[in-house]
Design a protein around this motif. Structure first.
Motif, PDB file in Angstrom:
ATOM      1  N   GLY A  34      56.435   4.069  68.969  1.00 44.95           N
ATOM      2  CA  GLY A  34      56.778   5.318  68.310  1.00 44.95           C
ATOM      3  C   GLY A  34      56.198   6.502  69.044  1.00 44.95           C
ATOM      4  N   PHE A  35      55.008   6.404  69.546  1.00 45.56           N
ATOM      5  CA  PHE A  35      54.347   7.506  70.248  1.00 45.56           C
ATOM      6  C   PHE A  35      55.070   7.841  71.545  1.00 45.56           C
ATOM      7  CE2 PHE A  35      51.307   8.989  73.432  1.00 45.56           C
ATOM      8  CZ  PHE A  35      50.843  10.125  72.802  1.00 45.56           C
ATOM      9  N   PHE A  36      55.312   6.777  72.347  1.00 45.25           N
ATOM     10  CA  PHE A  36      55.968   7.003  73.619  1.00 45.25           C
ATOM     11  C   PHE A  36      57.434   7.368  73.442  1.00 45.25           C
ATOM     12  CE2 PHE A  36      52.349   4.449  75.114  1.00 45.25           C
ATOM     13  CZ  PHE A  36      51.871   5.321  76.060  1.00 45.25           C
ATOM     14  N   GLY A  37      58.011   6.953  72.329  1.00 48.20           N
ATOM     15  CA  GLY A  37      59.395   7.301  72.055  1.00 48.20           C
ATOM     16  C   GLY A  37      59.587   8.798  71.979  1.00 48.20           C
ATOM     17  N   LEU A  38      58.548   9.488  71.524  1.00 50.86           N
ATOM     18  CA  LEU A  38      58.641  10.945  71.431  1.00 50.86           C
ATOM     19  C   LEU A  38      58.722  11.589  72.804  1.00 50.86           C
ATOM     20  CD1 LEU A  38      56.012  11.615  68.604  1.00 50.86           C
ATOM     21  CD2 LEU A  38      58.500  11.576  68.397  1.00 50.86           C
ATOM     22  N   ASN A  39      58.225  10.898  73.816  1.00 53.35           N
ATOM     23  CA  ASN A  39      58.203  11.450  75.169  1.00 53.35           C
ATOM     24  C   ASN A  39      59.352  10.963  76.033  1.00 53.35           C
ATOM     25  OD1 ASN A  39      55.858  12.877  74.666  1.00 53.35           O
ATOM     26  ND2 ASN A  39      54.551  11.135  75.190  1.00 53.35           N
ATOM     27  N   LYS A  40      60.311  10.253  75.438  1.00 52.26           N
ATOM     28  CA  LYS A  40      61.444   9.778  76.220  1.00 52.26           C
ATOM     29  C   LYS A  40      62.274  10.958  76.688  1.00 52.26           C
ATOM     30  CE  LYS A  40      62.121   5.187  74.191  1.00 52.26           C
ATOM     31  NZ  LYS A  40      63.059   4.335  73.399  1.00 52.26           N
ATOM     32  N   PRO A  41      62.778  10.915  77.929  1.00 54.47           N
ATOM     33  CA  PRO A  41      63.608  12.027  78.418  1.00 54.47           C
ATOM     34  C   PRO A  41      64.877  12.165  77.592  1.00 54.47           C
ATOM     35  CG  PRO A  41      63.768  10.125  79.881  1.00 54.47           C
ATOM     36  CD  PRO A  41      62.665   9.821  78.917  1.00 54.47           C
ATOM     37  N   ALA A  42      65.341  13.384  77.465  1.00 56.11           N
ATOM     38  CA  ALA A  42      66.556  13.644  76.699  1.00 56.11           C
ATOM     39  C   ALA A  42      67.744  12.967  77.389  1.00 56.11           C
ATOM     40  CB  ALA A  42      66.795  15.139  76.597  1.00 56.11           C
ATOM     41  N   PRO A  43      68.697  12.501  76.618  1.00 57.65           N
ATOM     42  CA  PRO A  43      69.863  11.847  77.225  1.00 57.65           C
ATOM     43  C   PRO A  43      70.658  12.826  78.077  1.00 57.65           C
ATOM     44  CG  PRO A  43      70.225  12.272  74.883  1.00 57.65           C
ATOM     45  CD  PRO A  43      68.776  12.537  75.154  1.00 57.65           C
ATOM     46  N   LYS A  44      71.340  12.304  79.087  1.00 53.66           N
ATOM     47  CA  LYS A  44      72.142  13.126  79.984  1.00 53.66           C
ATOM     48  C   LYS A  44      73.311  13.771  79.230  1.00 53.66           C
ATOM     49  CE  LYS A  44      70.057  12.225  83.980  1.00 53.66           C
ATOM     50  NZ  LYS A  44      69.503  13.265  84.877  1.00 53.66           N
ATOM     51  N   VAL A  45      73.654  14.974  79.667  1.00 58.01           N
ATOM     52  CA  VAL A  45      74.781  15.687  79.083  1.00 58.01           C
ATOM     53  C   VAL A  45      75.773  16.004  80.195  1.00 58.01           C
ATOM     54  CG1 VAL A  45      75.543  17.770  77.879  1.00 58.01           C
ATOM     55  CG2 VAL A  45      73.347  16.713  77.296  1.00 58.01           C
ATOM     56  N   THR A  46      77.047  15.735  79.956  1.00 52.05           N
ATOM     57  CA  THR A  46      78.078  16.022  80.945  1.00 52.05           C
ATOM     58  C   THR A  46      78.797  17.319  80.585  1.00 52.05           C
ATOM     59  OG1 THR A  46      78.433  13.673  81.436  1.00 52.05           O
ATOM     60  CG2 THR A  46      80.193  15.201  82.037  1.00 52.05           C
TER      61      THR A  46
END
Length: 210
Positions: A34-46
């Motif tokens: 849960g902690f590291f999930g907050l730091n996941k990069p945002a998904p790519k946007v096309t």
């Protein structure tokens, strides 16, 4: 008997400790995830092709000074919003290049300037883009040409009238008109120039992933 009873108690204690440790580890794993999930990069946007990009020039470009291949800088005049989310901020730095420059002809043809955008900045890093070619066209100067021809004819008529009355006026007008046309032939059409702070509109030619 007492010895067996003691062994059983020790075994139960060990089992309880093992279960507790396993539960703690699982809980820790969940918390860690849960902690590291907050730091996941945002998904790519096309950003799809056809998306408009409105820019404001930071430096001037024009047929009077620019050459094919020269670079220019600008900023986004408006944010780019995809699916209700801003993916490119207003004021993001933009780079472009001059594709082609055509001077106006002496007889016909107006000056044109062709431009493309090559990159836009996101999160402090340039992202390569490809836009459709923007083609600017200088204003039509036919009215100015007509005024020059007419003005030349008028001057010729005055000279002709002084020289020989009505017939001389007609001859003078013809000569003056020829002189006016000569002035047009000797003068190129207007250049096209976009000064700093000019607003131009481009369109993405290919989708770009951000």
């Amino acid at each position: 008997m007492k010895r067996l009873f003691g062994v059983a108690i020790v075994a139960l204690s060990l089992a309880a400790c093992t279960t507790a440790n396993t539960a703690d580890k699982e809980a820790g794993t969940e918390e860690s995830t849960g902690f590291f999930g907050l730091n996941k990069p945002a998904p790519k946007v096309t950003v799809p092709s056809g998306t408009p990009l409105h820019i404001v020039l930071q430096q001037g470009v024009g047929t009077d000074a620019s050459t094919p291949g020269s670079q220019f800088t600008a900023v986004l005049a408006d944010p780019v919003v995809i699916g209700g989310k801003t993916v490119l901020d207003k004021g993001a730095a933009v780079s472009g290049r001059v594709v082609d420059v055509k001077k106006a002809g002496r007889v016909k043809g107006r000056a044109t300037l062709s431009l493309q955008l090559t990159s836009v900045e996101r999160d402090g890093k340039p992202v390569e883009i490809e836009t459709k070619t923007y083609v600017g066209v200088a204003r039509d100067n036919k009215k100015r040409d007509a005024a020059m021809i007419g003005g030349g004819a008028g001057v010729g008529a005055v000279i002709g009238a002084i020289a020989g009355g009505g017939k001389g006026a007609a001859t003078g007008a013809a000569i003056g008109g020829a002189g006016g046309t000569g002035a047009v032939l000797a003068t190129r059409g207007d250049d096209l120039h976009y000064p700093p702070e000019s607003r131009l509109n481009f369109v993405l030619a290919k989708p770009v992933e951000l």
